[in-house]
Design a protein around this motif. Structure first.
Motif, PDB file in Angstrom:
ATOM      1  N   LEU A  33      51.061  55.102  30.234  1.00 55.73           N
ATOM      2  CA  LEU A  33      51.014  53.642  30.150  1.00 55.73           C
ATOM      3  C   LEU A  33      51.185  53.014  31.530  1.00 55.73           C
ATOM      4  CD1 LEU A  33      53.034  52.735  26.950  1.00 55.73           C
ATOM      5  CD2 LEU A  33      50.660  52.155  27.445  1.00 55.73           C
ATOM      6  N   LEU A  34      52.070  53.559  32.313  1.00 58.78           N
ATOM      7  CA  LEU A  34      52.286  53.069  33.672  1.00 58.78           C
ATOM      8  C   LEU A  34      51.002  53.180  34.491  1.00 58.78           C
ATOM      9  CD1 LEU A  34      54.317  51.966  35.716  1.00 58.78           C
ATOM     10  CD2 LEU A  34      55.011  54.312  36.171  1.00 58.78           C
ATOM     11  N   VAL A  35      50.313  54.306  34.377  1.00 60.14           N
ATOM     12  CA  VAL A  35      49.038  54.505  35.085  1.00 60.14           C
ATOM     13  C   VAL A  35      48.015  53.471  34.615  1.00 60.14           C
ATOM     14  CG1 VAL A  35      47.076  56.081  35.342  1.00 60.14           C
ATOM     15  CG2 VAL A  35      49.408  56.952  35.561  1.00 60.14           C
ATOM     16  N   GLN A  36      47.900  53.290  33.300  1.00 64.81           N
ATOM     17  CA  GLN A  36      46.902  52.367  32.756  1.00 64.81           C
ATOM     18  C   GLN A  36      47.195  50.913  33.136  1.00 64.81           C
ATOM     19  OE1 GLN A  36      44.072  53.283  31.570  1.00 64.81           O
ATOM     20  NE2 GLN A  36      44.642  55.439  31.554  1.00 64.81           N
ATOM     21  N   PHE A  37      48.451  50.489  33.043  1.00 57.95           N
ATOM     22  CA  PHE A  37      48.793  49.119  33.443  1.00 57.95           C
ATOM     23  C   PHE A  37      48.496  48.897  34.925  1.00 57.95           C
ATOM     24  CE2 PHE A  37      51.696  48.698  29.658  1.00 57.95           C
ATOM     25  CZ  PHE A  37      51.056  47.604  29.109  1.00 57.95           C
ATOM     26  N   SER A  38      48.772  49.891  35.745  1.00 55.99           N
ATOM     27  CA  SER A  38      48.490  49.775  37.178  1.00 55.99           C
ATOM     28  C   SER A  38      46.991  49.657  37.425  1.00 55.99           C
ATOM     29  CB  SER A  38      49.064  50.975  37.932  1.00 55.99           C
ATOM     30  OG  SER A  38      50.470  51.007  37.799  1.00 55.99           O
ATOM     31  N   ARG A  39      46.191  50.428  36.693  1.00 54.00           N
ATOM     32  CA  ARG A  39      44.730  50.353  36.834  1.00 54.00           C
ATOM     33  C   ARG A  39      44.208  48.983  36.413  1.00 54.00           C
ATOM     34  NH1 ARG A  39      43.190  56.158  34.160  1.00 54.00           N
ATOM     35  NH2 ARG A  39      43.595  57.413  36.009  1.00 54.00           N
ATOM     36  N   ILE A  40      44.702  48.493  35.286  1.00 57.03           N
ATOM     37  CA  ILE A  40      44.260  47.192  34.795  1.00 57.03           C
ATOM     38  C   ILE A  40      44.613  46.099  35.811  1.00 57.03           C
ATOM     39  CG2 ILE A  40      44.667  45.432  33.018  1.00 57.03           C
ATOM     40  CD1 ILE A  40      45.093  47.874  31.064  1.00 57.03           C
ATOM     41  N   ALA A  41      45.812  46.142  36.351  1.00 58.37           N
ATOM     42  CA  ALA A  41      46.233  45.150  37.349  1.00 58.37           C
ATOM     43  C   ALA A  41      45.361  45.229  38.589  1.00 58.37           C
ATOM     44  CB  ALA A  41      47.701  45.363  37.705  1.00 58.37           C
ATOM     45  N   GLN A  42      45.007  46.444  38.999  1.00 59.35           N
ATOM     46  CA  GLN A  42      44.159  46.619  40.174  1.00 59.35           C
ATOM     47  C   GLN A  42      42.762  46.054  39.924  1.00 59.35           C
ATOM     48  OE1 GLN A  42      43.667  50.710  41.328  1.00 59.35           O
ATOM     49  NE2 GLN A  42      42.876  50.178  43.346  1.00 59.35           N
ATOM     50  N   MET A  43      42.223  46.268  38.727  1.00 57.45           N
ATOM     51  CA  MET A  43      40.895  45.736  38.398  1.00 57.45           C
ATOM     52  C   MET A  43      40.914  44.209  38.308  1.00 57.45           C
ATOM     53  SD  MET A  43      39.201  48.381  35.673  1.00 57.45           S
ATOM     54  CE  MET A  43      40.477  48.204  34.449  1.00 57.45           C
ATOM     55  N   ALA A  44      42.009  43.641  37.842  1.00 55.91           N
ATOM     56  CA  ALA A  44      42.098  42.196  37.659  1.00 55.91           C
ATOM     57  C   ALA A  44      42.392  41.451  38.960  1.00 55.91           C
ATOM     58  CB  ALA A  44      43.178  41.871  36.635  1.00 55.91           C
ATOM     59  N   GLN A  45      42.884  42.141  39.966  1.00 57.26           N
ATOM     60  CA  GLN A  45      43.320  41.469  41.194  1.00 57.26           C
ATOM     61  C   GLN A  45      42.239  40.633  41.873  1.00 57.26           C
ATOM     62  OE1 GLN A  45      46.663  41.422  41.979  1.00 57.26           O
ATOM     63  NE2 GLN A  45      45.881  39.706  43.128  1.00 57.26           N
ATOM     64  N   PRO A  46      40.986  41.104  41.997  1.00 59.39           N
ATOM     65  CA  PRO A  46      39.972  40.242  42.625  1.00 59.39           C
ATOM     66  C   PRO A  46      39.787  38.915  41.889  1.00 59.39           C
ATOM     67  CG  PRO A  46      39.175  42.494  42.519  1.00 59.39           C
ATOM     68  CD  PRO A  46      40.457  42.445  41.728  1.00 59.39           C
ATOM     69  N   LEU A  47      39.859  38.937  40.573  1.00 57.22           N
ATOM     70  CA  LEU A  47      39.744  37.699  39.808  1.00 57.22           C
ATOM     71  C   LEU A  47      40.967  36.814  40.029  1.00 57.22           C
ATOM     72  CD1 LEU A  47      38.197  35.981  37.796  1.00 57.22           C
ATOM     73  CD2 LEU A  47      39.336  37.246  35.963  1.00 57.22           C
TER      74      LEU A  47
END
Length: 64
Positions: A33-47
Motif C-alpha cells: 500500500l505504501l508503494v502504491q500510494f507513493s506511485r499515485i502521489a507521484q503521478m498526480a504531482q504534475p497536475l
C-alpha cells in the motif's frame, strides 16, 4: 514564489486508516500500500503543480 506542501507521511496515513476501518494488515500488504500510494502521489504531482488562474471560481455545490 511557489508553495511546496510538506511531504505526506503515507505510512502514518495507512496506520490511521487501519484504525479507522478496523483493518489488520500484515507488513507485506502495508508495504505494498505504501508503494502504491507513493506511485499515485507521484503521478498526480504534475497536475497538482499546474497553476490555476486566481479568477477561476470553484464549482458550485448542487443539491437535489
Amino acid at each position: 514564489m511557489k508553495n511546496t506542501p510538506a511531504a505526506t507521511d503515507w505510512a502514518a496515513y495507512i496506520r490511521q486508516m487501519e484504525s479507522v476501518l478496523a483493518l489488520e494488515l500484515d507488513d507485506v500488504r502495508r508495504q505494498e500500500l505504501l508503494v502504491q500510494f507513493s506511485r499515485i502521489a507521484q503521478m498526480a504531482q504534475p497536475l497538482m503543480d499546474l497553476p490555476l488562474d486566481s479568477r477561476l471560481e470553484i464549482a458550485g455545490v448542487y443539491r437535489a
